[in-house]
Design a protein around this motif. Structure first.
Motif, PDB file in Angstrom:
ATOM      1  N   MET A   5       3.471  -1.845   9.213  1.00  0.00           N
ATOM      2  CA  MET A   5       2.785  -0.808   8.425  1.00  0.00           C
ATOM      3  C   MET A   5       2.429  -1.342   7.044  1.00  0.00           C
ATOM      4  N   TYR A   6       3.347  -2.073   6.440  1.00  0.00           N
ATOM      5  CA  TYR A   6       3.086  -2.690   5.143  1.00  0.00           C
ATOM      6  C   TYR A   6       1.904  -3.656   5.251  1.00  0.00           C
ATOM      7  N   ASP A   7       1.954  -4.546   6.249  1.00  0.00           N
ATOM      8  CA  ASP A   7       0.866  -5.513   6.441  1.00  0.00           C
ATOM      9  C   ASP A   7      -0.464  -4.807   6.675  1.00  0.00           C
ATOM     10  N   ASP A   8      -0.445  -3.730   7.465  1.00  0.00           N
ATOM     11  CA  ASP A   8      -1.649  -2.951   7.734  1.00  0.00           C
ATOM     12  C   ASP A   8      -2.210  -2.355   6.446  1.00  0.00           C
ATOM     13  N   ALA A   9      -1.329  -1.860   5.588  1.00  0.00           N
ATOM     14  CA  ALA A   9      -1.773  -1.264   4.318  1.00  0.00           C
ATOM     15  C   ALA A   9      -2.481  -2.301   3.451  1.00  0.00           C
ATOM     16  N   ILE A  10      -1.881  -3.468   3.292  1.00  0.00           N
ATOM     17  CA  ILE A  10      -2.477  -4.523   2.459  1.00  0.00           C
ATOM     18  C   ILE A  10      -3.802  -4.981   3.058  1.00  0.00           C
ATOM     19  N   ARG A  11      -3.834  -5.172   4.363  1.00  0.00           N
ATOM     20  CA  ARG A  11      -5.068  -5.590   5.046  1.00  0.00           C
ATOM     21  C   ARG A  11      -6.167  -4.537   4.872  1.00  0.00           C
ATOM     22  N   SER A  12      -5.812  -3.259   4.994  1.00  0.00           N
ATOM     23  CA  SER A  12      -6.799  -2.181   4.845  1.00  0.00           C
ATOM     24  C   SER A  12      -7.394  -2.163   3.444  1.00  0.00           C
ATOM     25  N   ALA A  19      -9.248  -4.040  -4.815  1.00  0.00           N
ATOM     26  CA  ALA A  19      -8.465  -5.124  -5.394  1.00  0.00           C
ATOM     27  C   ALA A  19      -6.975  -4.850  -5.246  1.00  0.00           C
ATOM     28  N   VAL A  20      -6.259  -5.860  -4.783  1.00  0.00           N
ATOM     29  CA  VAL A  20      -4.803  -5.808  -4.665  1.00  0.00           C
ATOM     30  C   VAL A  20      -4.269  -6.738  -5.751  1.00  0.00           C
ATOM     31  N   LEU A  21      -3.670  -6.144  -6.760  1.00  0.00           N
ATOM     32  CA  LEU A  21      -3.189  -6.912  -7.895  1.00  0.00           C
ATOM     33  C   LEU A  21      -1.676  -7.018  -7.854  1.00  0.00           C
ATOM     34  N   LEU A 146       3.643   3.256   1.926  1.00  0.00           N
ATOM     35  CA  LEU A 146       2.500   2.503   1.409  1.00  0.00           C
ATOM     36  C   LEU A 146       1.289   2.680   2.314  1.00  0.00           C
ATOM     37  N   ARG A 147       1.492   2.584   3.612  1.00  0.00           N
ATOM     38  CA  ARG A 147       0.381   2.780   4.560  1.00  0.00           C
ATOM     39  C   ARG A 147      -0.250   4.157   4.358  1.00  0.00           C
ATOM     40  N   ASN A 148       0.572   5.189   4.193  1.00  0.00           N
ATOM     41  CA  ASN A 148       0.062   6.542   3.981  1.00  0.00           C
ATOM     42  C   ASN A 148      -0.694   6.671   2.666  1.00  0.00           C
ATOM     43  N   GLU A 149      -0.203   6.042   1.614  1.00  0.00           N
ATOM     44  CA  GLU A 149      -0.898   6.076   0.318  1.00  0.00           C
ATOM     45  C   GLU A 149      -2.247   5.365   0.402  1.00  0.00           C
ATOM     46  N   VAL A 150      -2.288   4.262   1.104  1.00  0.00           N
ATOM     47  CA  VAL A 150      -3.549   3.532   1.280  1.00  0.00           C
ATOM     48  C   VAL A 150      -4.534   4.387   2.069  1.00  0.00           C
ATOM     49  N   ARG A 151      -4.072   5.039   3.106  1.00  0.00           N
ATOM     50  CA  ARG A 151      -4.951   5.912   3.890  1.00  0.00           C
ATOM     51  C   ARG A 151      -5.505   7.041   3.031  1.00  0.00           C
TER      52      ARG A 151
END
Length: 189
Positions: A5-12, A19-21, A146-151
């Motif tokens: 889920m973490y990896d999916d969030a960063i990839r998304s 930007a991912v800082l 994190l995945r939910n926040e990214v979504r």
């Protein structure tokens, strides 16, 4: 599962041009220092974020982590400083790790006393008055949170809810931020 889920969030985030800082990535020794100082084992998905990004920022989200100034950095974005400060104020227990402020009062913690067999801890939203005044479970792990926040971020952008103007790289205005958090605070009345 939560690492995925973490990896999916960063990839998304990256796939959608957000930007991912980060700051300074935490080494294994740094992670050990954090765990020793705070007296808890950190959740595995959060440790992955620390080792890849140090602290993490995207869109309007700023997740506490490891800073280049080290374990004694006196910044709220240093997870050690944030945890020690919130513990001293009695707002969190000795097993909670704060990692994000909501911006309108409540904040988010990982409850390491409830670590599961996968090495993950649930995430709670803690009221302004502290955990004894209420907490709501939001996710089973940091990776899921994190995945939910990214979504939510991607959905808001798709709907135009968090557009910052003509230039998407420009920061939101103070007025926008103020109105956004005033509206969000109504959710907790």
């Amino acid at each position: 599962m939560s690492i995925a889920m973490y990896d999916d969030a960063i990839r998304s985030l990256r796939d959608n041009g957000i930007a991912v800082l980060g700051t300074k990535s935490a080494t294994e020794d740094d992670l050990n220092q954090i765990e020793t100082r705070l007296g808890v084992a950190l959740p595995v998905s959060y440790k992955k974020m620390l080792s890849e990004h140090g602290a993490l920022e995207f869109d309007t989200i700023e997740i506490y982590g490891w800073l280049s100034q080290g374990i004694d950095a006196k910044f709220i974005t240093n997870v050690v400083y944030a945890a020690e400060r919130e513990r001293a104020d009695g707002r969190i227990s000795e097993t909670m790790i704060p990692f994000l402020a909501a911006g309108y009062g409540p904040f988010y913690v990982m409850e390491c006393a409830e670590m599961n067999t996968d090495g993950e801890a649930p995430v709670y939203e803690v009221s302004t008055g502290g955990y004894t005044n209420g907490k709501d479970k939001l996710a089973d792990s940091f990776g899921e949170f994190l995945r939910n926040e990214v979504r939510r971020t991607l959905e808001a952008r798709a709907q135009g809810g968090l557009e910052f103007g003509e230039d998407e790289d420009s920061p939101p205005s103070r007025e926008f931020i103020s109105e956004f958090w005033k509206d969000r605070a109504k959710d907790f009345e």
